[in-house]
Design an enzyme around this catalytic site. Structure first.
Site, PDB file in Angstrom:
ATOM      1  CD  GLU A 132      36.164  -0.359 -52.563  1.00  0.00           C
ATOM      2  OE1 GLU A 132      36.280   0.592 -53.234  1.00  0.00           O
ATOM      3  OE2 GLU A 132      34.781  -1.155 -52.844  1.00  0.00           O
ATOM      4  CB  ALA A 135      36.428   3.345 -49.594  1.00  0.00           C
ATOM      5  CB  SER A 137      37.302   5.987 -41.567  1.00  0.00           C
ATOM      6  OG  SER A 137      38.027   5.414 -40.672  1.00  0.00           O
ATOM      7  CD  GLU A 247      34.242  -5.315 -37.771  1.00  0.00           C
ATOM      8  OE1 GLU A 247      35.571  -5.901 -38.033  1.00  0.00           O
ATOM      9  OE2 GLU A 247      33.296  -4.751 -38.190  1.00  0.00           O
ATOM     10  NE  ARG A 273      63.726  -6.744 -11.348  1.00  0.00           N
ATOM     11  CZ  ARG A 273      64.797  -6.897 -11.829  1.00  0.00           C
ATOM     12  NH1 ARG A 273      65.318  -8.336 -11.733  1.00  0.00           N
ATOM     13  NH2 ARG A 273      65.703  -6.115 -12.476  1.00  0.00           N
ATOM     14  N   GLY A 344      59.999  -3.892 -17.211  1.00  0.00           N
ATOM     15  CA  GLY A 344      61.354  -3.066 -17.576  1.00  0.00           C
ATOM     16  C   GLY A 344      61.990  -3.752 -18.966  1.00  0.00           C
TER      17      GLY A 344
END
Length: 392
Positions: A132, A135, A137, A247, A273, A344
């Site tokens: 929310e 709200a 953590s 999760e 490269r 790079g």
């Protein structure tokens, strides 16, 4: 595949699943991953195809068309998908784990029969709504309320940063159902987004995970049938804590996918490269980067697979889940940043996907509990176990 062979942790079914997902990712996700990010488009067609492959039923009972409660299968799928598109992986996680799996775990037979077949087949998409505006953590501070009115509950409040908000048909929603501390007064509901009083904002413009819509959901006098209470009244906080465990295990798989793909780009570029007359891969500083990332991937991937293989919904895995998420999310960010550094100027452009991987990776240190919260969980767990014992 980088690192050790983890076949000793995988069954033949896991191996075949990985091969199937790898082919799908290369054929269908990789060609459109950049376009999904650039246009911030939710790829409905990919979710229809994932439904055909059974991927929308990760960790859903086989009787409803799912893979069963196999956390390692979910980790494998999310790792492979997130190598090319963490955004697709995130929306899949919200649908399959946070919505469908939780519904399967806590729902009555009637509730599961009403929703799971459509969620597994892709006829409906899902998500979870807990955060929310005040709200994040601090889940103790949620204010969304569901008031008992006899035959139904009346839901009022709002939820923010909800993955899949703009595309979800079904949301698992946490709300207060009684007075007192949220530990004893939070309940869980299954809410359909087309119900009167439910409204969803347009999706946020995000730094990363573009293509996985994130928005605000408002509830204004929404009538929830009593049978849509998920589990036992006032047991929502416990359900939420268990939801966080799976999760964090599965979102860690996304971090592995990002780290693996970042390392692949580092190796590819370092071998192609040339600078100062030799390959980048011949420079010790580049070798150090490769070694550091590879070693961390190897160890953390093994750890996550062990945790996933032994996953038991009834076991307390807060410590293991927090450990995996803390370390793997950090690895994902650092690997992507190192990929940009090694490439790079090329890495800093959108001609290469490493800058997208970096943007996507950052969410993993924020969502499903910030890295700071993971550290608190680990420290408090250890302090609580040691208690007054003297540490020598």
């Amino acid at each position: 595949m980088f690192g050790r062979n983890l076949s000793f942790l995988e069954s033949e079914e896991h191996r075949l699943l990985r091969e199937t997902v790898q082919k799908f990712v290369q054929d269908r996700i990789a060609p459109v991953a950049e376009e999904i990010d650039a246009s911030d488009r939710f790829p409905e067609e990919l979710f229809r195809e994932m439904a055909d492959l059974g991927l929308l039923g990760l960790m859903v009972s086989e009787q409803y068309g799912g893979f069963g409660h196999d956390a390692l299968a979910a980790v494998i799928v999310l790792e492979e998908i997130s190598r090319q598109s963490p955004a697709v992986g995130l929306s899949l996680l919200a649908h399959a784990i946070l919505c469908a799996h939780n519904l399967d775990r806590w729902g009555t037979p009637e509730l599961k029969e009403r929703y799971l077949p459509d969620l597994v087949s892709g006829k409906r998409l899902g998500g979870m709504a807990i955060t929310e505006p005040n709200a994040g953590s601090d889940v103790y501070s949620i204010t969304t309320q569901a008031v008992d009115q006899g035959d139904f509950f009346v839901l009022n409040g709002s939820k923010i940063f909800i993955t899949n908000a703009a595309v979800a048909d079904v949301l698992v929603v946490y709300a207060l159902t009684d007075q007192g501390h949220p530990r004893e007064s939070m309940s869980t509901f299954v809410v359909e987004t087309h119900w009167e009083g439910v409204s969803v904002t347009k999706s946020f413009e995000k730094m990363g995970m573009r293509g996985s819509p994130t928005g605000v959901v408002y509830f204004d006098q929404v009538k929830i049938p009593k049978e849509n209470l998920l589990g036992t009244r006032n047991r929502g906080f416990y359900q939420l804590m268990k939801s966080f465990e799976i999760e964090r295990i599965t979102i860690s798989a996304q971090g592995l996918g990002i780290a693996l793909q970042s390392l692949e780009w580092i190796l590819h570029h370092a071998l192609e490269r040339k600078q100062f007359g030799k390959q980048l891969a011949d420079f010790e500083m580049i070798q150090d980067k490769i070694a550091q990332i590879a070693a961390q991937i190897d160890s953390l991937r093994t750890y996550l697979y062990l945790v996933a293989r032994e996953y038991d919904p009834e076991a307390d895995l807060r410590f293991e889940a927090a450990t995996a998420k803390l370390l793997i999310s950090k690895l994902a960010v650092e690997s992507a940043l190192e990929a940009i550094q090694v490439l790079g100027g090329y890495g800093y452009t959108r001609e290469y996907p490493v800058e997208r991987l970096m943007r996507d990776a950052k969410l993993l240190e924020i969502g499903a509990g910030t890295s700071e919260i993971m550290k608190l969980i680990l420290a408090r767990d250890l302090i609580g176990k040691i208690g007054t014992q003297r540490i020598c």
